[in-house]
Design a protein around this motif. Sequence first.
Motif, PDB file in Angstrom:
ATOM      1  N   PRO A 165       0.796  -1.127   0.163  1.00  0.00           N
ATOM      2  CA  PRO A 165      -0.003   0.066   0.132  1.00  0.00           C
ATOM      3  C   PRO A 165       0.800   1.266   0.010  1.00  0.00           C
ATOM      4  O   PRO A 165       0.968   1.792   1.085  1.00  0.00           O
ATOM      5  N   ARG A 168      -0.200   4.642   1.672  1.00  0.00           N
ATOM      6  CA  ARG A 168      -0.588   4.756   3.195  1.00  0.00           C
ATOM      7  C   ARG A 168       0.722   5.412   3.581  1.00  0.00           C
ATOM      8  O   ARG A 168       0.658   6.650   4.211  1.00  0.00           O
ATOM      9  N   SER A 211       6.978   3.415   1.395  1.00  0.00           N
ATOM     10  CA  SER A 211       7.012   2.033   1.110  1.00  0.00           C
ATOM     11  C   SER A 211       7.226   1.758  -0.412  1.00  0.00           C
ATOM     12  O   SER A 211       6.965   2.470  -1.202  1.00  0.00           O
ATOM     13  N   TYR A 215       4.247  -9.750  13.008  1.00  0.00           N
ATOM     14  CA  TYR A 215       4.196  -9.637  11.387  1.00  0.00           C
ATOM     15  C   TYR A 215       4.570 -11.080  11.006  1.00  0.00           C
ATOM     16  O   TYR A 215       5.651 -11.572  11.373  1.00  0.00           O
ATOM     17  N   LYS A 241      -9.128 -12.563   6.492  1.00  0.00           N
ATOM     18  CA  LYS A 241      -9.284 -11.412   6.878  1.00  0.00           C
ATOM     19  C   LYS A 241     -10.898 -11.206   7.471  1.00  0.00           C
ATOM     20  O   LYS A 241     -11.080 -10.332   8.481  1.00  0.00           O
ATOM     21  N   ARG A 243      -4.299  -5.359  11.387  1.00  0.00           N
ATOM     22  CA  ARG A 243      -3.700  -4.013  10.868  1.00  0.00           C
ATOM     23  C   ARG A 243      -3.655  -4.106   9.223  1.00  0.00           C
ATOM     24  O   ARG A 243      -3.493  -3.040   8.809  1.00  0.00           O
ATOM     25  N   TYR A 244      -3.323  -5.272   8.773  1.00  0.00           N
ATOM     26  CA  TYR A 244      -2.727  -5.069   7.560  1.00  0.00           C
ATOM     27  C   TYR A 244      -2.632  -6.758   6.981  1.00  0.00           C
ATOM     28  O   TYR A 244      -2.176  -7.467   7.740  1.00  0.00           O
ATOM     29  N   SER A 264      -1.804  -8.437   3.048  1.00  0.00           N
ATOM     30  CA  SER A 264      -1.692  -8.334   1.657  1.00  0.00           C
ATOM     31  C   SER A 264      -2.677  -8.615   0.872  1.00  0.00           C
ATOM     32  O   SER A 264      -3.362  -9.647   1.185  1.00  0.00           O
ATOM     33  N   TYR A 292       7.269  -4.400   7.168  1.00  0.00           N
ATOM     34  CA  TYR A 292       6.283  -3.907   8.401  1.00  0.00           C
ATOM     35  C   TYR A 292       6.517  -2.446   8.671  1.00  0.00           C
ATOM     36  O   TYR A 292       5.659  -1.693   9.048  1.00  0.00           O
ATOM     37  N   LEU A 320       4.386   0.064   7.040  1.00  0.00           N
ATOM     38  CA  LEU A 320       3.180   0.184   7.462  1.00  0.00           C
ATOM     39  C   LEU A 320       2.962   1.203   8.865  1.00  0.00           C
ATOM     40  O   LEU A 320       1.937   1.214   9.456  1.00  0.00           O
TER      41      LEU A 320
END
Length: 497
Positions: free
Chosen positions: A126, A129, A133, A297, A308, A326-327, A329, A415, A418
């Motif tokens: 992402p 965000r 990244s 992670y 999810k 929190r995340y 993929s 991580y 993020l």
Amino acid sequence: MRHRITFYHRNEHGVEPASLQIRDRSLSGPDLVAVREHRVTLALEELPAELRELLREVHELHLRWSTPRAYDTLGPWSSRLPPGLHTFYTPQPASAADSARLCAQLRAVFGDLDCSSPTESFTRLPTDRFSHSTAYQYYQPLDALTNLSTYAEQYACVPGDADCKRWAQGLANAVSLDFSYDTISHAVKITAVWPEGQQNLLIDSHPDHRTEVGILTPDAPQHLEPHELGVAGLLTVLGEDTKPSPVLFSFPSRHKDASSTFSSTFLQPLGLHPTLQLKIDSSSPPLPDSACSLHAYLTLPRTIFADKYQLGDDLFLSSKNLTALRYISQPVDLEAPDYAMKYWGSSVLLELQPPSTQEDSPWTAEIPLHLRYLSPAEGGYSSISVPWPAIFWACNTEEGTKFPNSPFDRANLGYDGLFGPRTLFWHVNPKTEGNAGLNHQLRVPVLDLNRAGWVSTGTAAVVLLGFAYIVFKLVAVYWRTGYSSQKPGTEGKKKTQ
């Protein structure tokens, strides 16, 4: 080419400056118990031709490898990753993101990787965000750097360079390796770290290379900030200095040791919906006065995944000592079998929920996972490998805190992209039993090839019997009532008119 060799030792394992011998471009001294880091910085023209051509299509490329062997960290090398090879990649805007050149080069350097092209094998990150990244991520379990060691010895070392060949051969014992390139610096940085142990203090420098050697130990200068590390020791530039220079300095560090441990295991019986249990020996954050949250992670190969939707139920999460997903993929196909997928797998960031008691005691968290259908195998079982997660506290630093580039900064770990740029990571160290590694080896149920013939025959027989039954019922109805295009009751009405 520039070399930076750093020995980082505990205070009780120091070395006397008088015992170091510096002659021309070499340094020698007694063996030292320390962690060793060797960083090599190369310009593009110093790289092999095929790698140079690849990097012209790359905006950013970061490779991070971590050993599956358990080891203790020391000093600025506290960051942790799940064991294996992690690739983070952003193509040039004018380059094709699905170029197969990157995967071909990875296979040439690291061996037999399941990588065809970034579009097919990588997952997207992402980038909207946080701007720091990268765009794509790829992961592959990799136990050793044997193939890389051979590749470096053949293509990176010139004939007769014994020091380079010793360095290449020593990669087999490294616990971490970083490769970083970006278009801003136009330089490649390769960093290898060896664990704490007996280190041979004998270094020779090539006349065309700048070699800097540091022998450092922890120190606490005055006014040291919580996000900084202090060191003291000796620094020597071979070919320029005739004796070591004493140094005392501090530098910002995004990663620190939380001085706590965790273990990871899968609950039994395993089944098709295994549960990963994390046992953590401390529930107290490293900075009581800061906003800190504990995270796990995970990098999950495509043989196993997290749902999810299941992890979106707050009540369910609380029962597992989890706070929130929190995340994760994308994409993560919940139904596709392993052999029908091309993506490497998925990465997951979960916030854990430590107990709210005042007592600092061990506790557990459980992460529900799901196995994919694997290819049939004789005996009805297959083996898969699932890496241990990385566990860390993410703490917010004070407003205005900056993390400029430091001598040992480590970024682009997956991580860290993020979180915000002012996040400080305190890592919980994995603790294994005996000689066990940081990969879970699981035997999972699959279709037994020895019985697959009966399954196909039985399925065909059931389908035929069902079809025959339906035909029989249709024929029986026809025999009883016949077939007519008139609606029921029409014939009687016509006779009465």
